[in-house]
Design a protein around this motif. Structure first.
Motif, PDB file in Angstrom:
ATOM      1  N   LEU A  12       0.944  -1.245  -0.113  1.00 49.65           N
ATOM      2  CA  LEU A  12       0.055  -0.077  -0.050  1.00 49.65           C
ATOM      3  C   LEU A  12       0.758   1.391  -0.203  1.00 49.65           C
ATOM      4  O   LEU A  12       1.665   1.510   0.965  1.00 49.65           O
ATOM      5  CB  LEU A  12      -0.707  -0.009   1.251  1.00 49.65           C
ATOM      6  CG  LEU A  12      -1.952  -1.184   1.592  1.00 49.65           C
ATOM      7  CD1 LEU A  12      -2.577  -1.081   2.902  1.00 49.65           C
ATOM      8  CD2 LEU A  12      -2.583  -1.242   0.540  1.00 49.65           C
ATOM      9  N   PRO A  13       0.710   2.044  -1.076  1.00 43.38           N
ATOM     10  CA  PRO A  13       1.348   3.341  -0.979  1.00 43.38           C
ATOM     11  C   PRO A  13       0.828   4.214   0.186  1.00 43.38           C
ATOM     12  O   PRO A  13      -0.330   4.380   0.321  1.00 43.38           O
ATOM     13  CB  PRO A  13       1.346   3.626  -2.372  1.00 43.38           C
ATOM     14  CG  PRO A  13       0.373   3.214  -2.854  1.00 43.38           C
ATOM     15  CD  PRO A  13       0.008   2.071  -2.358  1.00 43.38           C
ATOM     16  N   ALA A  14       1.824   5.265   0.864  1.00 43.90           N
ATOM     17  CA  ALA A  14       1.157   6.100   1.817  1.00 43.90           C
ATOM     18  C   ALA A  14       1.449   7.535   1.296  1.00 43.90           C
ATOM     19  O   ALA A  14       2.446   7.924   0.317  1.00 43.90           O
ATOM     20  CB  ALA A  14       1.839   5.681   2.977  1.00 43.90           C
ATOM     21  N   ILE A  15       0.807   8.461   1.986  1.00 45.99           N
ATOM     22  CA  ILE A  15       0.831   9.801   1.832  1.00 45.99           C
ATOM     23  C   ILE A  15       2.555  10.394   2.176  1.00 45.99           C
ATOM     24  O   ILE A  15       2.599  11.513   1.641  1.00 45.99           O
ATOM     25  CB  ILE A  15       0.296  10.721   2.683  1.00 45.99           C
ATOM     26  CG1 ILE A  15       0.322  10.544   4.045  1.00 45.99           C
ATOM     27  CG2 ILE A  15      -1.306  10.261   2.453  1.00 45.99           C
ATOM     28  CD1 ILE A  15      -0.388  11.348   5.063  1.00 45.99           C
ATOM     29  N   ASP A  16       3.207   9.640   2.819  1.00 48.21           N
ATOM     30  CA  ASP A  16       4.705   9.998   2.747  1.00 48.21           C
ATOM     31  C   ASP A  16       5.610   9.402   1.873  1.00 48.21           C
ATOM     32  O   ASP A  16       6.992   9.528   1.895  1.00 48.21           O
ATOM     33  CB  ASP A  16       5.323   9.426   4.203  1.00 48.21           C
ATOM     34  CG  ASP A  16       5.087   7.867   4.397  1.00 48.21           C
ATOM     35  OD1 ASP A  16       4.483   7.145   3.522  1.00 48.21           O
ATOM     36  OD2 ASP A  16       5.598   7.370   5.561  1.00 48.21           O
ATOM     37  N   GLY A  17       4.993   8.951   0.791  1.00 51.59           N
ATOM     38  CA  GLY A  17       5.825   8.385  -0.465  1.00 51.59           C
ATOM     39  C   GLY A  17       6.508   7.051  -0.216  1.00 51.59           C
ATOM     40  O   GLY A  17       7.078   6.630  -0.907  1.00 51.59           O
ATOM     41  N   LYS A  18       6.256   6.660   0.928  1.00 49.42           N
ATOM     42  CA  LYS A  18       6.805   5.149   1.054  1.00 49.42           C
ATOM     43  C   LYS A  18       5.727   4.099   0.655  1.00 49.42           C
ATOM     44  O   LYS A  18       4.470   4.530   0.752  1.00 49.42           O
ATOM     45  CB  LYS A  18       6.892   4.825   2.624  1.00 49.42           C
ATOM     46  CG  LYS A  18       8.200   5.650   3.096  1.00 49.42           C
ATOM     47  CD  LYS A  18       8.735   5.501   4.372  1.00 49.42           C
ATOM     48  CE  LYS A  18       9.812   6.458   5.000  1.00 49.42           C
ATOM     49  NZ  LYS A  18      10.150   6.168   6.240  1.00 49.42           N
ATOM     50  N   GLU A  19       6.145   2.904   0.735  1.00 52.78           N
ATOM     51  CA  GLU A  19       5.114   1.620   0.431  1.00 52.78           C
ATOM     52  C   GLU A  19       4.960   0.847   1.599  1.00 52.78           C
ATOM     53  O   GLU A  19       6.210   0.208   2.070  1.00 52.78           O
ATOM     54  CB  GLU A  19       5.523   0.941  -1.052  1.00 52.78           C
ATOM     55  CG  GLU A  19       4.591  -0.037  -1.372  1.00 52.78           C
ATOM     56  CD  GLU A  19       5.151  -0.359  -2.749  1.00 52.78           C
ATOM     57  OE1 GLU A  19       4.252  -0.252  -3.717  1.00 52.78           O
ATOM     58  OE2 GLU A  19       5.946  -1.248  -2.829  1.00 52.78           O
ATOM     59  N   TYR A  20       4.050   0.395   2.101  1.00 52.74           N
ATOM     60  CA  TYR A  20       4.264  -0.442   3.317  1.00 52.74           C
ATOM     61  C   TYR A  20       3.447  -1.712   2.797  1.00 52.74           C
ATOM     62  O   TYR A  20       2.350  -1.705   2.260  1.00 52.74           O
ATOM     63  CB  TYR A  20       3.224   0.024   4.388  1.00 52.74           C
ATOM     64  CG  TYR A  20       3.761   1.435   4.796  1.00 52.74           C
ATOM     65  CD1 TYR A  20       4.777   1.156   5.959  1.00 52.74           C
ATOM     66  CD2 TYR A  20       3.524   2.693   4.273  1.00 52.74           C
ATOM     67  CE1 TYR A  20       5.366   2.295   6.596  1.00 52.74           C
ATOM     68  CE2 TYR A  20       4.101   3.768   4.985  1.00 52.74           C
ATOM     69  CZ  TYR A  20       5.012   3.530   5.799  1.00 52.74           C
ATOM     70  OH  TYR A  20       5.711   4.794   6.597  1.00 52.74           O
ATOM     71  N   VAL A  21       4.239  -3.044   3.238  1.00 55.35           N
ATOM     72  CA  VAL A  21       3.824  -4.084   2.703  1.00 55.35           C
ATOM     73  C   VAL A  21       3.142  -4.978   3.865  1.00 55.35           C
ATOM     74  O   VAL A  21       3.615  -5.031   4.928  1.00 55.35           O
ATOM     75  CB  VAL A  21       4.958  -5.005   1.919  1.00 55.35           C
ATOM     76  CG1 VAL A  21       4.481  -6.437   1.660  1.00 55.35           C
ATOM     77  CG2 VAL A  21       5.326  -4.095   0.757  1.00 55.35           C
ATOM     78  N   TYR A  22       1.976  -5.711   3.375  1.00 53.26           N
ATOM     79  CA  TYR A  22       1.367  -6.713   4.675  1.00 53.26           C
ATOM     80  C   TYR A  22       1.293  -7.886   4.063  1.00 53.26           C
ATOM     81  O   TYR A  22       1.049  -7.972   2.805  1.00 53.26           O
ATOM     82  CB  TYR A  22       0.007  -6.040   5.033  1.00 53.26           C
ATOM     83  CG  TYR A  22       0.074  -4.379   5.593  1.00 53.26           C
ATOM     84  CD1 TYR A  22       0.226  -4.655   6.974  1.00 53.26           C
ATOM     85  CD2 TYR A  22       0.265  -3.554   5.010  1.00 53.26           C
ATOM     86  CE1 TYR A  22       0.365  -3.523   7.801  1.00 53.26           C
ATOM     87  CE2 TYR A  22       0.551  -2.306   5.705  1.00 53.26           C
ATOM     88  CZ  TYR A  22       0.639  -2.330   6.776  1.00 53.26           C
ATOM     89  OH  TYR A  22       0.784  -1.085   7.686  1.00 53.26           O
ATOM     90  N   ARG A  23       1.452  -8.892   4.880  1.00 54.31           N
ATOM     91  CA  ARG A  23       1.195 -10.319   4.702  1.00 54.31           C
ATOM     92  C   ARG A  23      -0.168 -10.583   5.106  1.00 54.31           C
ATOM     93  O   ARG A  23      -0.815 -10.424   6.346  1.00 54.31           O
ATOM     94  CB  ARG A  23       1.905 -11.240   5.342  1.00 54.31           C
ATOM     95  CG  ARG A  23       2.091 -12.687   5.097  1.00 54.31           C
ATOM     96  CD  ARG A  23       3.138 -13.313   5.837  1.00 54.31           C
ATOM     97  NE  ARG A  23       4.329 -13.025   5.377  1.00 54.31           N
ATOM     98  CZ  ARG A  23       5.490 -13.390   5.787  1.00 54.31           C
ATOM     99  NH1 ARG A  23       5.532 -14.282   6.665  1.00 54.31           N
ATOM    100  NH2 ARG A  23       6.498 -12.953   5.216  1.00 54.31           N
ATOM    101  N   VAL A  24      -1.114 -11.141   4.057  1.00 53.80           N
ATOM    102  CA  VAL A  24      -2.363 -11.342   4.409  1.00 53.80           C
ATOM    103  C   VAL A  24      -2.652 -12.798   4.126  1.00 53.80           C
ATOM    104  O   VAL A  24      -2.181 -13.314   2.971  1.00 53.80           O
ATOM    105  CB  VAL A  24      -3.522 -10.796   3.560  1.00 53.80           C
ATOM    106  CG1 VAL A  24      -4.678 -11.089   3.791  1.00 53.80           C
ATOM    107  CG2 VAL A  24      -3.151  -9.140   3.748  1.00 53.80           C
TER     108      VAL A  24
END
Length: 64
Positions: A12-24
Motif C-alpha cells: 500500500l502506498p502512503a502519503i509519506d511516499g513510502k510503500e507499506y507491505v502486509y502479509r495477508v
C-alpha cells in the motif's frame, strides 16, 4: 484466515511516499478487494502515515 490456503503480499502506498507491505493469509481464490481491505484496515489501525485507500494503487501478489 490464517492457514487456509495461502499467503499474499499487499503493498500500500502512503502519503509519506513510502510503500507499506502486509502479509495477508487467505485462500488462493480470495477476492483481491478483500485482501486490499484487510491490509488497509491493518495499516489504518497503526501509527504509520495514512495509506491511500484506492484499490488501484495497491500491488497484490500471491506468494504461496
Amino acid at each position: 484466515m490464517e492457514g487456509r490456503g495461502g499467503c499474499w503480499l499487499v503493498a500500500l502506498p502512503a502519503i509519506d511516499g513510502k510503500e507499506y507491505v502486509y502479509r495477508v493469509y487467505a485462500p488462493r481464490d480470495a477476492l483481491l478487494a478483500d485482501l486490499f481491505w484487510q491490509a488497509w484496515h491493518c495499516h489504518d489501525e497503526s501509527t504509520l502515515p495514512r495509506a491511500w485507500d484506492l484499490f488501484d494503487t495497491a500491488v497484490i501478489r500471491h506468494i504461496g
